[in-house]
Write an enzyme that holds these catalytic residues in place. Structure first.
Site, PDB file in Angstrom:
ATOM      1  N   HIS A   1     -25.480 -38.154  24.159  1.00  0.00           N
ATOM      2  CA  HIS A   1     -26.216 -37.741  22.968  1.00  0.00           C
ATOM      3  C   HIS A   1     -27.380 -38.673  22.722  1.00  0.00           C
ATOM      4  O   HIS A   1     -27.548 -39.679  23.408  1.00  0.00           O
ATOM      5  CB  HIS A   1     -25.301 -37.644  21.749  1.00  0.00           C
ATOM      6  CG  HIS A   1     -24.527 -38.886  21.449  1.00  0.00           C
ATOM      7  ND1 HIS A   1     -25.076 -39.946  20.798  1.00  0.00           N
ATOM      8  CD2 HIS A   1     -23.243 -39.218  21.711  1.00  0.00           C
ATOM      9  CE1 HIS A   1     -24.164 -40.898  20.660  1.00  0.00           C
ATOM     10  NE2 HIS A   1     -23.052 -40.483  21.201  1.00  0.00           N
TER      11      HIS A   1
ATOM     12  N   TYR B   1     -11.861 -39.341  18.755  1.00  0.00           N
ATOM     13  CA  TYR B   1     -10.757 -38.416  18.936  1.00  0.00           C
ATOM     14  C   TYR B   1      -9.672 -39.029  19.818  1.00  0.00           C
ATOM     15  O   TYR B   1      -8.475 -38.864  19.563  1.00  0.00           O
ATOM     16  CB  TYR B   1     -11.227 -37.110  19.586  1.00  0.00           C
ATOM     17  CG  TYR B   1     -12.374 -36.408  18.906  1.00  0.00           C
ATOM     18  CD1 TYR B   1     -12.647 -36.598  17.545  1.00  0.00           C
ATOM     19  CD2 TYR B   1     -13.198 -35.541  19.622  1.00  0.00           C
ATOM     20  CE1 TYR B   1     -13.703 -35.959  16.934  1.00  0.00           C
ATOM     21  CE2 TYR B   1     -14.255 -34.889  19.010  1.00  0.00           C
ATOM     22  CZ  TYR B   1     -14.515 -35.102  17.670  1.00  0.00           C
ATOM     23  OH  TYR B   1     -15.559 -34.459  17.064  1.00  0.00           O
TER      24      TYR B   1
ATOM     25  N   GLU C   1     -21.179 -48.417  21.293  1.00  0.00           N
ATOM     26  CA  GLU C   1     -21.689 -47.938  22.572  1.00  0.00           C
ATOM     27  C   GLU C   1     -23.087 -48.500  22.790  1.00  0.00           C
ATOM     28  O   GLU C   1     -23.624 -49.206  21.935  1.00  0.00           O
ATOM     29  CB  GLU C   1     -21.726 -46.410  22.591  1.00  0.00           C
ATOM     30  CG  GLU C   1     -22.645 -45.803  21.548  1.00  0.00           C
ATOM     31  CD  GLU C   1     -22.558 -44.291  21.486  1.00  0.00           C
ATOM     32  OE1 GLU C   1     -21.671 -43.709  22.138  1.00  0.00           O
ATOM     33  OE2 GLU C   1     -23.384 -43.677  20.780  1.00  0.00           O
TER      34      GLU C   1
ATOM     35  N   GLU D   1     -27.394 -32.697  15.645  1.00  0.00           N
ATOM     36  CA  GLU D   1     -27.973 -33.639  16.600  1.00  0.00           C
ATOM     37  C   GLU D   1     -29.456 -33.340  16.771  1.00  0.00           C
ATOM     38  O   GLU D   1     -29.948 -32.277  16.399  1.00  0.00           O
ATOM     39  CB  GLU D   1     -27.259 -33.532  17.945  1.00  0.00           C
ATOM     40  CG  GLU D   1     -27.667 -34.621  18.938  1.00  0.00           C
ATOM     41  CD  GLU D   1     -26.854 -34.584  20.220  1.00  0.00           C
ATOM     42  OE1 GLU D   1     -26.885 -35.576  20.966  1.00  0.00           O
ATOM     43  OE2 GLU D   1     -26.195 -33.573  20.470  1.00  0.00           O
TER      44      GLU D   1
ATOM     45  N   GLN E   1     -19.353 -19.694  13.647  1.00  0.00           N
ATOM     46  CA  GLN E   1     -18.651 -20.956  13.864  1.00  0.00           C
ATOM     47  C   GLN E   1     -18.596 -21.770  12.575  1.00  0.00           C
ATOM     48  O   GLN E   1     -17.563 -22.364  12.251  1.00  0.00           O
ATOM     49  CB  GLN E   1     -19.349 -21.748  14.975  1.00  0.00           C
ATOM     50  CG  GLN E   1     -19.185 -21.137  16.359  1.00  0.00           C
ATOM     51  CD  GLN E   1     -20.027 -21.824  17.400  1.00  0.00           C
ATOM     52  OE1 GLN E   1     -21.032 -22.461  17.094  1.00  0.00           O
ATOM     53  NE2 GLN E   1     -19.631 -21.698  18.654  1.00  0.00           N
TER      54      GLN E   1
ATOM     55  N   LYS F   1     -31.214 -17.518   2.365  1.00  0.00           N
ATOM     56  CA  LYS F   1     -30.126 -16.723   1.792  1.00  0.00           C
ATOM     57  C   LYS F   1     -29.695 -17.225   0.416  1.00  0.00           C
ATOM     58  O   LYS F   1     -28.626 -16.885  -0.068  1.00  0.00           O
ATOM     59  CB  LYS F   1     -28.926 -16.707   2.740  1.00  0.00           C
ATOM     60  CG  LYS F   1     -29.214 -16.005   4.064  1.00  0.00           C
ATOM     61  CD  LYS F   1     -27.974 -15.898   4.935  1.00  0.00           C
ATOM     62  CE  LYS F   1     -28.281 -15.174   6.227  1.00  0.00           C
ATOM     63  NZ  LYS F   1     -27.080 -15.052   7.101  1.00  0.00           N
TER      64      LYS F   1
END
Length: 304
Positions: free
Chosen positions: A261, A162, A218, A100, A47, A70
């Site tokens: 969240h 969004y 919020e 998160e 992803q 890596k």
């Protein structure tokens, strides 16, 4: 993920080895999944790689990536490092963290390092990132609906940002810059955020391409109250202030329950969503009930 040009260390060396076409002020760093070998982490790595490819295709310049264990390898023909510490040490201007549930102690360490220098800005964690539509993006936002335009958006909620983008795009206004500031990854403590609502507002106050501003808050923390204070000061000193639309999510949220969240939680001593909305309204912002009306409302305020 981080953007800008490094000044020293291995990041600088990686930049020096890249073609000059990639040494650019909008260069960023991708971060892949961890090196743990199981199907879950392999999926995350895929992803992250897909997102990095989308980011490159969007026009953002990438200088390298991070995947623990890596370091020294290459991926997408770019160097891989073990940590992002080099970014802060090299004072790379922009660091974006979308993760998160980052532990509080980890964020305290990050802020301690950030305070040792003056050039690096952190956006996030727990955020969708930042985008200048049709120019540059760093994050995980559904970028295809974004349109270059005149509305600046700063939001604590990724999903609601969004929706605000969709509303302003449908209204033909587009967006100048959209900042998903997130909630800091730890419940309701504004002090652990990298970039705040106030930072976003101050950016838009000064930005010539931004003609109107949307701020979305919020439950959790008091960032909206600080935003109201800054809006009041801005309107008092500005002869022709830019119109500001505001929304505060969580009007009916039950006390003590996380809503989506980590930081969206109303605790007994917290300021309610209604009180935050009232503070923003008194500061001069036009408070709306949901993001679906933001586009048409802003179009009316701009006289378009």
């Amino acid at each position: 993920m981080f953007g800008g040009a490094a000044r020293h260390g291995r990041v600088r060396e990686a930049l020096r080895q890249l073609p000059s076409s990639r040494r650019h002020s909008s260069q960023i760093h991708w971060k892949s999944g961890t090196s743990v070998e199981n199907s879950h982490w392999r999926k995350l790595t895929v992803q992250a790689t897909a997102n990095a490819k989308d980011t490159i295709a969007y026009g953002t310049r990438i200088v390298g990536g991070v995947s623990p264990g890596k370091g020294g390898q290459t991926h997408l023909d770019l160097p891989v490092f073990n940590t992002v510490r080099e970014a802060i040490e090299a004072e790379v201007p922009l660091v974006v963290s979308v993760a998160e549930h980052i532990p509080v102690h980890d964020m305290l360490r990050v802020h301690e390092v950030l305070q040792t220098q003056s050039r690096t800005r952190l956006v996030g964690p727990n955020c969708p990132g930042i985008i200048a539509p049709e120019q540059c993006r760093v994050g995980i936002m559904p970028y295809r609906q974004y349109r270059r335009g005149c509305v600046g958006i700063v939001s604590k909620s990724g999903t609601l940002s969004y929706e605000a983008v969709g509303a302003t795009s449908r209204a033909g206004l587009g967006q100048s810059v959209v900042v998903g500031m997130g909630d800091g990854g730890a419940a309701a403590d504004d002090g652990r955020k990298g970039t705040t609502l106030v930072d976003g507002l101050r950016l838009f106050f000064k930005d010539d391409e931004t003609k109107g501003i949307i701020v979305i808050g919020e439950i959790g923390g008091e960032a909206e109250l600080r935003a109201a204070e800054v809006i009041t000061e801005y309107r008092a000193r500005t002869a022709d202030p830019k119109p500001i639309i505001a929304m505060v999510a969580g009007q009916t949220a039950p006390e003590g329950r996380v809503m989506g969240h980590a930081g969206a939680i109303l605790m007994p001593r917290d300021v309610s969503a209604a009180a935050k909305a009232d503070a923003l309204s008194k500061a001069g912002a036009i408070v709306v009930p949901h993001p679906g009306v933001m586009g048409d409302t802003m179009k009316e305020l701009l006289g378009m």
